[in-house]
Design a protein around this motif. Structure first.
Motif, PDB file in Angstrom:
ATOM      1  N   GLN A   1      -6.940  54.734  -5.860  1.00 23.92           N
ATOM      2  CA  GLN A   1      -6.187  53.765  -6.656  1.00 23.92           C
ATOM      3  C   GLN A   1      -4.740  53.716  -6.169  1.00 23.92           C
ATOM      4  O   GLN A   1      -4.123  54.746  -5.892  1.00 23.92           O
ATOM      5  N   ILE A   2      -4.196  52.505  -6.057  1.00 16.87           N
ATOM      6  CA  ILE A   2      -2.810  52.333  -5.603  1.00 16.87           C
ATOM      7  C   ILE A   2      -1.897  52.342  -6.827  1.00 16.87           C
ATOM      8  O   ILE A   2      -1.919  51.438  -7.658  1.00 16.87           O
ATOM      9  N   THR A   3      -1.118  53.387  -6.927  1.00 23.45           N
ATOM     10  CA  THR A   3      -0.128  53.553  -7.991  1.00 23.45           C
ATOM     11  C   THR A   3       1.261  53.499  -7.362  1.00 23.45           C
ATOM     12  O   THR A   3       1.408  53.509  -6.138  1.00 23.45           O
ATOM     13  N   MET A   4       2.287  53.493  -8.186  1.00 25.25           N
ATOM     14  CA  MET A   4       3.649  53.523  -7.652  1.00 25.25           C
ATOM     15  C   MET A   4       3.886  54.818  -6.883  1.00 25.25           C
ATOM     16  O   MET A   4       4.563  54.823  -5.854  1.00 25.25           O
ATOM     17  N   GLU A   5       3.305  55.901  -7.362  1.00 22.24           N
ATOM     18  CA  GLU A   5       3.437  57.182  -6.665  1.00 22.24           C
ATOM     19  C   GLU A   5       2.834  57.105  -5.266  1.00 22.24           C
ATOM     20  O   GLU A   5       3.414  57.608  -4.292  1.00 22.24           O
ATOM     21  N   GLN A   6       1.667  56.470  -5.149  1.00 19.04           N
ATOM     22  CA  GLN A   6       1.032  56.321  -3.842  1.00 19.04           C
ATOM     23  C   GLN A   6       1.811  55.342  -2.963  1.00 19.04           C
ATOM     24  O   GLN A   6       1.987  55.574  -1.765  1.00 19.04           O
ATOM     25  N   LEU A   7       2.293  54.258  -3.555  1.00 16.32           N
ATOM     26  CA  LEU A   7       3.044  53.266  -2.786  1.00 16.32           C
ATOM     27  C   LEU A   7       4.295  53.885  -2.162  1.00 16.32           C
ATOM     28  O   LEU A   7       4.696  53.514  -1.046  1.00 16.32           O
ATOM     29  N   LYS A   8       4.886  54.842  -2.833  1.00 12.13           N
ATOM     30  CA  LYS A   8       6.092  55.504  -2.318  1.00 12.13           C
ATOM     31  C   LYS A   8       5.812  56.358  -1.084  1.00 12.13           C
ATOM     32  O   LYS A   8       6.742  56.750  -0.373  1.00 12.13           O
TER      33      LYS A   8
ATOM     34  N   CYS B   1      -5.814  40.350  -2.078  1.00 14.95           N
ATOM     35  CA  CYS B   1      -6.354  38.982  -1.951  1.00 14.95           C
ATOM     36  C   CYS B   1      -6.608  38.341  -3.308  1.00 14.95           C
ATOM     37  O   CYS B   1      -6.735  37.111  -3.381  1.00 14.95           O
ATOM     38  N   LEU B   2      -6.699  39.138  -4.375  1.00 14.42           N
ATOM     39  CA  LEU B   2      -6.971  38.669  -5.731  1.00 14.42           C
ATOM     40  C   LEU B   2      -8.387  38.060  -5.828  1.00 14.42           C
ATOM     41  O   LEU B   2      -8.889  37.563  -4.834  1.00 14.42           O
ATOM     42  N   PRO B   3      -9.056  38.167  -6.960  1.00 10.48           N
ATOM     43  CA  PRO B   3      -8.540  38.723  -8.204  1.00 10.48           C
ATOM     44  C   PRO B   3      -8.491  40.247  -8.156  1.00 10.48           C
ATOM     45  O   PRO B   3      -9.313  40.882  -7.501  1.00 10.48           O
ATOM     46  N   ALA B   4      -7.518  40.806  -8.855  1.00 14.48           N
ATOM     47  CA  ALA B   4      -7.389  42.257  -8.935  1.00 14.48           C
ATOM     48  C   ALA B   4      -7.900  42.754 -10.282  1.00 14.48           C
ATOM     49  O   ALA B   4      -7.749  42.067 -11.298  1.00 14.48           O
ATOM     50  N   HIS B   5      -8.484  43.917 -10.273  1.00 16.93           N
ATOM     51  CA  HIS B   5      -8.894  44.575 -11.510  1.00 16.93           C
ATOM     52  C   HIS B   5      -7.792  45.582 -11.847  1.00 16.93           C
ATOM     53  O   HIS B   5      -7.817  46.722 -11.377  1.00 16.93           O
ATOM     54  N   ARG B   6      -6.817  45.120 -12.600  1.00 16.23           N
ATOM     55  CA  ARG B   6      -5.670  45.965 -12.931  1.00 16.23           C
ATOM     56  C   ARG B   6      -6.146  47.195 -13.698  1.00 16.23           C
ATOM     57  O   ARG B   6      -6.901  47.077 -14.658  1.00 16.23           O
ATOM     58  N   GLY B   7      -5.688  48.346 -13.241  1.00 11.73           N
ATOM     59  CA  GLY B   7      -6.114  49.595 -13.853  1.00 11.73           C
ATOM     60  C   GLY B   7      -7.286  50.237 -13.140  1.00 11.73           C
ATOM     61  O   GLY B   7      -7.656  51.371 -13.449  1.00 11.73           O
ATOM     62  N   GLU B   8      -7.874  49.516 -12.164  1.00 11.89           N
ATOM     63  CA  GLU B   8      -8.946  50.091 -11.356  1.00 11.89           C
ATOM     64  C   GLU B   8      -8.413  50.400  -9.955  1.00 11.89           C
ATOM     65  O   GLU B   8      -7.940  51.492  -9.705  1.00 11.89           O
TER      66      GLU B   8
ATOM     67  N   GLU C   1       1.676  48.201 -12.809  1.00 10.82           N
ATOM     68  CA  GLU C   1       3.054  48.432 -12.353  1.00 10.82           C
ATOM     69  C   GLU C   1       3.224  48.035 -10.891  1.00 10.82           C
ATOM     70  O   GLU C   1       4.223  47.415 -10.518  1.00 10.82           O
ATOM     71  N   VAL C   2       2.247  48.369 -10.048  1.00  6.75           N
ATOM     72  CA  VAL C   2       2.311  47.996  -8.632  1.00  6.75           C
ATOM     73  C   VAL C   2       2.202  46.480  -8.478  1.00  6.75           C
ATOM     74  O   VAL C   2       2.945  45.865  -7.702  1.00  6.75           O
ATOM     75  N   MET C   3       1.299  45.870  -9.219  1.00  2.00           N
ATOM     76  CA  MET C   3       1.115  44.417  -9.124  1.00  2.00           C
ATOM     77  C   MET C   3       2.399  43.662  -9.453  1.00  2.00           C
ATOM     78  O   MET C   3       2.673  42.606  -8.881  1.00  2.00           O
ATOM     79  N   GLU C   4       3.191  44.218 -10.375  1.00  2.00           N
ATOM     80  CA  GLU C   4       4.382  43.519 -10.851  1.00  2.00           C
ATOM     81  C   GLU C   4       5.685  44.010 -10.213  1.00  2.00           C
ATOM     82  O   GLU C   4       6.758  43.495 -10.536  1.00  2.00           O
ATOM     83  N   CYS C   5       5.601  44.975  -9.315  1.00  2.00           N
ATOM     84  CA  CYS C   5       6.829  45.549  -8.748  1.00  2.00           C
ATOM     85  C   CYS C   5       7.462  44.618  -7.707  1.00  2.00           C
ATOM     86  O   CYS C   5       6.844  43.653  -7.251  1.00  2.00           O
ATOM     87  N   ASP C   6       8.698  44.931  -7.317  1.00  2.00           N
ATOM     88  CA  ASP C   6       9.437  44.085  -6.369  1.00  2.00           C
ATOM     89  C   ASP C   6       8.797  44.068  -4.981  1.00  2.00           C
ATOM     90  O   ASP C   6       9.037  43.138  -4.200  1.00  2.00           O
ATOM     91  N   GLN C   7       8.014  45.085  -4.667  1.00  4.11           N
ATOM     92  CA  GLN C   7       7.370  45.148  -3.349  1.00  4.11           C
ATOM     93  C   GLN C   7       6.098  44.307  -3.273  1.00  4.11           C
ATOM     94  O   GLN C   7       5.565  44.073  -2.187  1.00  4.11           O
ATOM     95  N   SER C   8       5.636  43.843  -4.415  1.00  2.00           N
ATOM     96  CA  SER C   8       4.415  43.055  -4.465  1.00  2.00           C
ATOM     97  C   SER C   8       4.669  41.618  -4.018  1.00  2.00           C
ATOM     98  O   SER C   8       5.598  40.961  -4.499  1.00  2.00           O
ATOM     99  N   VAL C   9       3.855  41.140  -3.089  1.00  2.00           N
ATOM    100  CA  VAL C   9       3.993  39.765  -2.585  1.00  2.00           C
ATOM    101  C   VAL C   9       2.700  38.977  -2.835  1.00  2.00           C
ATOM    102  O   VAL C   9       2.391  38.012  -2.145  1.00  2.00           O
ATOM    103  N   ILE C  10       1.952  39.388  -3.846  1.00  4.50           N
ATOM    104  CA  ILE C  10       0.609  38.845  -4.060  1.00  4.50           C
ATOM    105  C   ILE C  10       0.595  37.356  -4.384  1.00  4.50           C
ATOM    106  O   ILE C  10      -0.355  36.655  -4.010  1.00  4.50           O
ATOM    107  N   PHE C  11       1.620  36.856  -5.035  1.00  8.81           N
ATOM    108  CA  PHE C  11       1.591  35.437  -5.401  1.00  8.81           C
ATOM    109  C   PHE C  11       2.060  34.543  -4.248  1.00  8.81           C
ATOM    110  O   PHE C  11       1.600  33.407  -4.120  1.00  8.81           O
TER     111      PHE C  11
END
Length: 312
Positions: free
Chosen positions: A253-260, A271-278, A283-293
């Motif tokens: 699972q990709i968490t902020m801790e892993q992203l760091k 690529c979406l759709p994402a299963h948030r929490g899986e 937090e990762v989906m909504e962080c400044d490093q996320s370019v998903i949209f």
């Protein structure tokens, strides 16, 4: 580069060389500029394309229909449950009839052999909107996003974590072709198809890319410029298979801790759709490093460029 796609099918990255991949990506970025300044580009006015979707879709269907509209293309949406193919009509018969009615076919389906069969029997272009093997319109959108955010491909590293399915294979091929290092983090016993590994390694020898399959998530994340998340399972898989995959991929699972653990300026893609929490946290989906949209928007521009390139 001369357009090599005119009148041809667009089925998979494994069918394309470096020049062709870069041509479509750059054309997609050009179309995005036209979109941004609202420059009209009804280059295909008068054409009528069929859209056959055997899988549910948000991004692919809407991106295709909007891209087609901007190009002046009329789209006829085909529901499989309303067609004779569900009653046993051979695909080759359906394909040849559609070929007489439409200027091209955009298809989102299951086995890759289905799009290849359509292409075999149709004279007009067939565009793969997704199969189990590859997701090429997503691949072009991903490359657009990488070029926009990083400015180049060569020497970058992607850490991919998620189900080994169509997006994984598309990513393997474009990384190996363009010189992008790729580290796929996955549980032991869930490895990519051997033929796709062999093709990726063949291309990597030419580009200098490093393609790695590892169960060590920390190793995959180390030095990554891009962290690419993917669902742990795919549409159409059995409940038993889904349960197995969800359990196997829990440690990835990709968490902020892993992203760091990636580079400090790493971007997060999905690529979406994402299963948030899986496979990824909210937090990762909504962080400044996320370019998903941005990546999601680029689906529309990639499909527009592909349509324009293949249309005869």
């Amino acid at each position: 580069m001369r357009n090599r796609f005119k009148g041809k099918d667009f089925l998979a990255f494994k069918d394309m060389d470096r020049e062709e991949i870069e041509f479509i990506t750059d054309l997609s970025l050009d179309f995005k500029k036209k979109w941004t300044i609202r420059e009209p580009h009804e280059y295909l006015k008068g054409q009528v394309w069929a859209a056959l979707f055997e899988k549910n879709s948000t991004r692919t269907r809407n991106a295709f229909e909007r891209a087609a509209a901007d190009l002046g293309v009329k789209v006829v949406y085909l529901r499989p449950d309303e067609m004779q193919m569900t009653r046993g009509e051979p695909l080759k018969d359906t394909a040849r009839i559609l070929d007489r009615y439409f200027d091209g076919l955009f298809i989102r389906t299951f086995g890759h052999e289905i799009v290849e069969e359509c292409a075999k029997w149709m004279q007009n272009p067939v565009i793969n909107g997704l199969t189990a093997l590859e997701h090429p319109t997503q691949g072009i959108a991903d490359l657009m996003t990488i070029k926009e955010k990083k400015g180049h491909y060569q020497g970058l590293k992607i850490c991919y974590a998620g189900n080994i399915y169509n997006v994984a294979y598309t990513t393997m091929i474009f990384c190996a072709t363009l010189g992008i290092d790729l580290s796929i983090a996955c549980p032991e016993g869930i490895e990519p198809d051997e033929k796709m590994i062999a093709e990726a390694k063949r291309r990597a020898k030419l580009s200098g890319a490093k393609i790695e399959i590892t169960s060590d998530f920390d190793k995959a994340l180390s030095g990554a410029d891009i962290v690419y998340g993917m669902s742990q399972y795919s549409m159409g898989q059995s409940e038993e298979k889904i349960t197995h995959l969800k359990e196997a991929f829990k440690p990835y699972q990709i968490t902020m801790e892993q992203l760091k653990k990636a580079k400090s300026d790493a971007i997060f893609m999905h690529c979406l759709p994402a299963h948030r929490g899986e496979e990824v946290t909210d937090e990762v989906m909504e962080c400044d490093q996320s370019v998903i949209f941005d990546e999601g928007e680029n689906r529309m521009h990639s499909i527009k460029a592909i349509l324009a390139a293949v249309a005869d």
